[in-house]
Design an enzyme around this catalytic site. Structure first.
Site, PDB file in Angstrom:
ATOM      1  CB  THR A  15      -0.935   0.028   1.221  1.00 48.05           C
ATOM      2  OG1 THR A  15      -0.166   0.122   2.420  1.00 48.05           O
ATOM      3  CG2 THR A  15      -1.786  -1.224   1.281  1.00 48.05           C
ATOM      4  CB  CYS A  16       0.543   4.354   0.558  1.00 43.99           C
ATOM      5  SG  CYS A  16       0.583   6.143   0.388  1.00 43.99           S
TER       6      CYS A  16
END
Length: 562
Positions: A296-297
């Site tokens: 994620t991210c």
């Protein structure tokens, strides 16, 4: 697909580390070249200002006379108290504010600025306009006066104490949650598991199976490098990790260490090597040759670069499937984050973090709060200071406040990569000595964006998916923001998502043709995983394996570091 904004749709991690996080808030608002260009544009269009000023003057006259029909938007909760409608003075104050706010925003829109200047000026206008809202003014706020009367004046004392506490240390914004509202390992991050490996950079957590059978190929989760990993294990019933385990997946997660100044030299290569070390451990423990990655991210940036490195050295098959959530690899017009970047600002930010040895996550949290001033600043000014109340306990906000540092080297690498949009050009950046070419990442890919994401705009995440070389590349767009797109458990009747192959250049065209489905995307991802995770086998009786004995229960010790 309607765009909804909620207070939990926020995050402190960001793919492109904002250079502005190293600068004081008010310096980002002061006049600079952008203001000069705005003035020059308006000077060439004198009719714009004249028309807006004339329209505002006429409407103010209508407001004073009581003939204006101006009203707040249905979703605007700032003026929900009946006094804003029933008290004639407050009603006119509210209407005048709304009219002036529309005029200010309209002038910027009419100026015809390029996208970078438009993003920067929109940031300024949003913060000024929201800050001047009469609902924030303790002298006229109906909520403030009612609290003052109800508490016999104690609300003012409590509000003053809360203000002093919040302003004495970073992030200098109102507290969104009390620091003792939750306890890591007790009320959040409680899924059963064990730390099965510990290095100087991370702990590897393996989760106990909750089904008699599990899928052969395991799943390794790579969280962002700012904030703790437990956004993926936020609370029972809302935990992504818990859900994946309950669906028969073998789940592991990397818990990054909260670095200190002595770790200043950990950059791209160090984090890429750590991901590979975690892969080695997972595959040894499970006895498999491949592993699914879900990142994620900023963790997604690192995972994608590592996947490109593995492809370059002939080990692409070690990754069974690559999932990237709210991850921006292509920074082209990626919102305010990209607009705020310049070579000068980047170098100044790099010097600031190099001086300390790290970028403080609290500075990032402050910057992100001002990206959504209504939801993330002023609503808490009213609640905490004007009304003198404690903020409601909310697990995602507690996680968001539990920030970590980022090493100076990684901050430098991230900022320079974002400034140059280096992942778009093959070979413009390297990982572990090999040139990064995302087109070489041919592993099946599953990419998730949030339609209301103010940190990683969904159009940028879609363009990022197009960079990957997979022939089986699925893009999913959730009706949520940055974190709500992740913390998206089944059961929400208002949730939905669109999904489809990444087969057109234009995100808008994809949106028009993608199939919409009700509910959470989690079951869709589990189904996608199931098709690529091999046969079911008996669940392991114990955690760990040869050379990787359990070192202690989840959530481990690194997540506790402040």
């Amino acid at each position: 697909m309607a765009i909804r904004t909620r207070p939990d749709e926020l995050a402190a991690p960001l793919d492109l580390l904002l250079t502005s996080a190293t600068r004081p808030f008010f310096s980002r608002m002061m006049p600079d070249a952008t203001w000069s260009r705005l003035g020059a544009k308006l000077a060439k269009r004198p009719g714009v200002v004249t028309d807006r000023a004339g329209a505002l003057t006429r409407e103010l006259g209508e407001i004073v006379a009581g003939r204006s029909q101006r009203a707040p938007a249905r979703a605007d909760k700032r003026f929900a108290d009946p006094a804003w409608q029933q008290n004639p003075v407050l009603h006119r104050v509210m209407q005048a504010y709304l009219a002036a706010a529309e005029a200010a925003e309209g002038i910027v829109a009419d100026a015809g600025l390029d996208w970078r200047d438009a993003e920067k000026m929109q940031f300024v206008v949003d913060n000024v306009v929201e800050g001047l809202a009469p609902s924030n003014n303790p002298l006229i706020s109906p909520l403030g006066w009612k609290a003052l009367i109800d508490t016999g004046g104690l609300s003012a004392v409590r509000g003053a104490k809360a203000f002093a506490r919040d302003m004495l240390s970073q992030p200098r914004v109102p507290a969104m949650v009390e620091p003792d509202a939750f306890a890591v390992g007790e009320t959040v991050a409680v899924t059963k598991g064990a730390v099965v490996a510990r290095t100087s950079m991370f702990e590897l957590i393996q989760y106990a199976p909750q089904t008699a059978k599990v899928r052969t190929i395991p799943l390794l989760l790579i969280p962002p490098v700012i904030n703790k990993y437990y956004v993926m294990d936020i609370a029972p019933g809302r935990s992504m990790i818990e859900y994946f385990v309950q669906q028969g997946q073998q789940v592991f997660v990397v818990s990054w260490r909260n670095p200190q100044a002595r770790h200043r030299d950990w950059g791209f290569d160090a984090y890429g090597a750590a991901i590979i070390e975690a892969l080695d451990a997972v595959q040894t423990i499970t006895g498999t040759d491949s592993t699914h990655l879900f990142a994620t991210c900023s963790g997604g940036i690192l995972a994608a670069m590592t996947a490109a490195h593995l492809a370059d050295i002939g080990e692409a098959d070690r990754i069974a499937g690559l999932a990237l959530a709210v991850t921006v690899l292509d920074e082209t017009r990626a919102g305010f984050a990209a607009a705020a970047m310049s070579e000068r600002a980047a170098q100044a930010a790099i010097r600031a973090s190099d001086k300390k040895g790290y970028l403080d996550g609290r500075a990032m949290a402050e910057m992100f709060a001002w990206l959504r001033p209504t939801d993330l600043v002023w609503r808490y000014v009213v609640n905490n200071y004007v009304q003198g109340r404690k903020p409601a306990a909310f697990d995602v906000l507690f996680w968001n406040a539990d920030t970590t540092r980022m090493t100076a080297a990684l901050h430098r690498d991230m900022v320079l990569m974002g400034l140059r949009n280096a992942l778009v050009e093959p070979g413009a950046v390297s990982m572990l000595g090999t040139a990064v070419d995302l087109a070489q990442v041919t592993n099946d890919a599953y990419v998730v964006g949030g339609v209301a994401d103010h940190i990683s705009p969904w159009q940028a995440t879609y363009r990022s998916a197009r960079l990957l070389g997979s022939k089986d590349n699925r893009y999913v767009l959730s009706t949520s923001g940055h974190i709500a797109a992740l913390v998206n458990p089944p059961g929400n009747p208002k949730a939905s998502y669109r999904a489809g192959p990444v087969d057109v250049d234009d995100p808008g065209q994809w949106l028009d043709s993608a199939q919409q489905s009700p509910g959470s995307w989690w079951p869709d991802y589990v189904s996608w995983l199931g098709e690529r995770s091999g046969a079911e086998i008996d669940a392991p009786k114990t955690l760990g394996g040869d050379g990787f004995p359990p070192l202690g229960p989840a959530p481990g010790s690194y997540v506790m570091d402040k």
